[in-house]
Design a protein around this motif. Structure first.
Motif, PDB file in Angstrom:
ATOM      1  N   GLN A  87       0.799  -1.293  -0.184  1.00  0.00           N
ATOM      2  CA  GLN A  87       0.011  -0.038  -0.068  1.00  0.00           C
ATOM      3  C   GLN A  87       0.867   1.471  -0.091  1.00  0.00           C
ATOM      4  O   GLN A  87       0.453   2.407  -0.581  1.00  0.00           O
ATOM      5  CB  GLN A  87      -0.923  -0.037   1.204  1.00  0.00           C
ATOM      6  CG  GLN A  87      -2.033  -1.249   1.202  1.00  0.00           C
ATOM      7  CD  GLN A  87      -3.074  -0.948   2.220  1.00  0.00           C
ATOM      8  OE1 GLN A  87      -3.019  -0.152   3.211  1.00  0.00           O
ATOM      9  NE2 GLN A  87      -3.881  -2.094   2.293  1.00  0.00           N
ATOM     10  N   LEU A  88       2.234   1.202   0.707  1.00  0.00           N
ATOM     11  CA  LEU A  88       2.795   2.380   0.467  1.00  0.00           C
ATOM     12  C   LEU A  88       3.859   2.495  -0.763  1.00  0.00           C
ATOM     13  O   LEU A  88       4.705   3.229  -0.822  1.00  0.00           O
ATOM     14  CB  LEU A  88       3.875   2.308   1.997  1.00  0.00           C
ATOM     15  CG  LEU A  88       3.245   2.433   3.014  1.00  0.00           C
ATOM     16  CD1 LEU A  88       4.255   2.687   4.187  1.00  0.00           C
ATOM     17  CD2 LEU A  88       2.752   3.909   2.926  1.00  0.00           C
ATOM     18  N   TRP A 108       8.159   5.236   9.786  1.00  0.00           N
ATOM     19  CA  TRP A 108       6.611   4.544   9.332  1.00  0.00           C
ATOM     20  C   TRP A 108       5.824   4.969  10.595  1.00  0.00           C
ATOM     21  O   TRP A 108       6.183   4.522  11.838  1.00  0.00           O
ATOM     22  CB  TRP A 108       7.081   3.060   9.061  1.00  0.00           C
ATOM     23  CG  TRP A 108       5.955   2.389   9.056  1.00  0.00           C
ATOM     24  CD1 TRP A 108       5.154   2.480   8.064  1.00  0.00           C
ATOM     25  CD2 TRP A 108       5.786   0.967   9.569  1.00  0.00           C
ATOM     26  NE1 TRP A 108       4.087   1.248   8.227  1.00  0.00           N
ATOM     27  CE2 TRP A 108       4.632   0.496   8.796  1.00  0.00           C
ATOM     28  CE3 TRP A 108       6.365   0.372  10.571  1.00  0.00           C
ATOM     29  CZ2 TRP A 108       3.872  -0.814   9.334  1.00  0.00           C
ATOM     30  CZ3 TRP A 108       5.799  -1.002  11.115  1.00  0.00           C
ATOM     31  CH2 TRP A 108       4.749  -1.403  10.403  1.00  0.00           C
ATOM     32  N   PRO A 110       2.254   3.446  11.091  1.00  0.00           N
ATOM     33  CA  PRO A 110       0.972   3.068  10.935  1.00  0.00           C
ATOM     34  C   PRO A 110      -0.140   3.222  12.113  1.00  0.00           C
ATOM     35  O   PRO A 110       0.301   3.581  12.932  1.00  0.00           O
ATOM     36  CB  PRO A 110       1.448   1.371  10.834  1.00  0.00           C
ATOM     37  CG  PRO A 110       2.509   1.452  11.956  1.00  0.00           C
ATOM     38  CD  PRO A 110       3.300   2.564  11.796  1.00  0.00           C
ATOM     39  N   ASP A 197       1.650  -2.741   4.170  1.00  0.00           N
ATOM     40  CA  ASP A 197       2.076  -1.446   3.635  1.00  0.00           C
ATOM     41  C   ASP A 197       3.246  -1.735   2.522  1.00  0.00           C
ATOM     42  O   ASP A 197       3.634  -0.852   1.685  1.00  0.00           O
ATOM     43  CB  ASP A 197       2.599  -0.731   4.928  1.00  0.00           C
ATOM     44  CG  ASP A 197       1.506  -0.038   5.621  1.00  0.00           C
ATOM     45  OD1 ASP A 197       0.310  -0.090   5.056  1.00  0.00           O
ATOM     46  OD2 ASP A 197       1.723   0.460   6.593  1.00  0.00           O
ATOM     47  N   THR A 341       0.032   5.658   7.632  1.00  0.00           N
ATOM     48  CA  THR A 341      -0.792   4.749   6.940  1.00  0.00           C
ATOM     49  C   THR A 341      -1.842   4.417   7.936  1.00  0.00           C
ATOM     50  O   THR A 341      -2.046   4.406   9.086  1.00  0.00           O
ATOM     51  CB  THR A 341       0.126   3.495   6.616  1.00  0.00           C
ATOM     52  OG1 THR A 341       0.288   2.659   8.160  1.00  0.00           O
ATOM     53  CG2 THR A 341       1.479   3.806   5.960  1.00  0.00           C
TER      54      THR A 341
END
Length: 343
Positions: A87-88, A108, A110, A197, A341
């Motif tokens: 997704q990233l 990162w 999340p 991700d 995310t």
């Protein structure tokens, strides 16, 4: 009872033998009910045998390392709109201004990372060829450290770049822990989030820990059997040039390979591991951490051109590229960004 534990496998085997014995004993009994009871007994025996075989295969191949993995995959398999990994990827493509010439590091964030009780969001480094191979799944290395270890983000990402050049491509996650760090989060939640991700393998990660974080690393390995089959322990103070000796963790699951810098790698059974040594002399300074990262990456499987277990398939428009070592990269500071995310 662990999904990959020997106790569950033995229980399934005993249940299959018991069902078979009960079917044989009652074969000519119970009058008119004997026919349906025979059918039920045979089907139950077959189901239990298949269950035992499936557990044995899963224990060997580590497709599902715990019940959460199995349940998550079962739920995702029933949805047509289940999220795919990577997704990233688009975010990385937009923020990596090096044109994939060097590993890309970013902060990162999340959803729910604050509940992991880390000192800061994890820093993730993806290999230089990550964007060039959109169908690959990459091995992952989780690095645990604390403020007293002297592993700053800048130096850590520089070492990640150097280690990947020497040992091969991998996704590295640097987690700066606190005394309240959540073991379940590091063992299960973090890998599950990262598997959505980024394109990482669903099992067989490596764990690198400072000697001060060794008790936490041991708990993480025990909490997720099969997830971390390789563990490297770095002497305390390795980032400050004054490394202090470290001892090998005790009581780890059978098959976990442990390397303490300055000693031969050993398995949890106590015998020498069939893997390269971490070094015959104790490294000093950041060399210790670099040696641990190289050793850890070399314990992992190569990047997979096909989807790894626990990750839904992503179609690759350009076919399957052949495995090639990463290009040698110039010693410059990797770019750093911040990724937020959601699940």
């Amino acid at each position: 009872m662990a999904l990959t534990g020997i106790s569950l496998l033995v229980l399934a085997g005993l249940a299959a033998v018991g069902a078979a014995a009960a079917t044989v004993v009652g074969w000519r009994r119970f009058g008119r009910l004997r026919i349906p009871l025979r059918v039920v007994g045979v089907l139950l025996t077959q189901a239990l045998v298949l269950l035992a075989v499936g557990l044995a295969v899963n224990r060997s191949a580590q497709f599902y390392t715990n019940w959460d993995d199995l349940l998550t995959q079962a739920i995702a398999g029933g949805r047509h709109n289940a999220s795919t990994p990577g997704q990233l990827d688009q975010w990385v493509r937009q923020h990596d201004h090096s044109d994939s010439a060097q590993p890309f590091a970013f902060e990162w964030r999340p959803d729910g990372w604050a509940d992991w009780h880390l000192a800061a969001p994890p820093t993730v480094t993806v290999p230089a060829d990550y964007l060039r191979n959109p169908g690959w799944r990459y091995p992952a290395v989780l690095v645990l450290s604390s403020a007293g270890d002297g592993w700053g983000n800048a130096a850590a990402t520089s070492l990640a770049r150097s280690a990947q050049t020497a040992a091969g491509p991998a996704v590295l996650i640097f987690a700066h822990t606190t005394p309240a760090a959540s073991v379940p989060a590091l063992a299960m939640t973090l890998p599950a989030q990262l598997s959505r991700d980024l394109r990482v393998t669903g099992h067989s990660w490596a764990l690198v820990s400072s000697a001060g974080q060794e008790p936490l690393a041991r708990q993480v390995v025990l909490a997720a059997p099969g997830r971390y089959p390789a563990l490297a322990v770095v002497p305390v103070g390795a980032g400050r040039g004054r490394p202090v000796g470290a001892a090998a963790p005790k009581g780890l699951p059978v098959g976990v390979t442990v390397a303490v810098l300055g000693t031969p790698a050993r398995t949890a059974t106590g015998g020498p591991a069939v893997v390269p040594r971490a070094g015959s002399t104790r490294p000093s300074g950041f060399d210790a951490l670099r040696a641990a990262l190289i050793w850890a990456i070399r314990q992992l499987p190569a990047p997979l051109p096909e989807p790894a277990p626990l990750v839904r398939q992503v179609r690759t428009p350009h076919g399957q590229p052949s495995l090639v070592p990463p290009r040698r990269i110039a010693p410059v500071q990797p770019p750093v960004g911040t990724a937020n995310t959601s699940a």
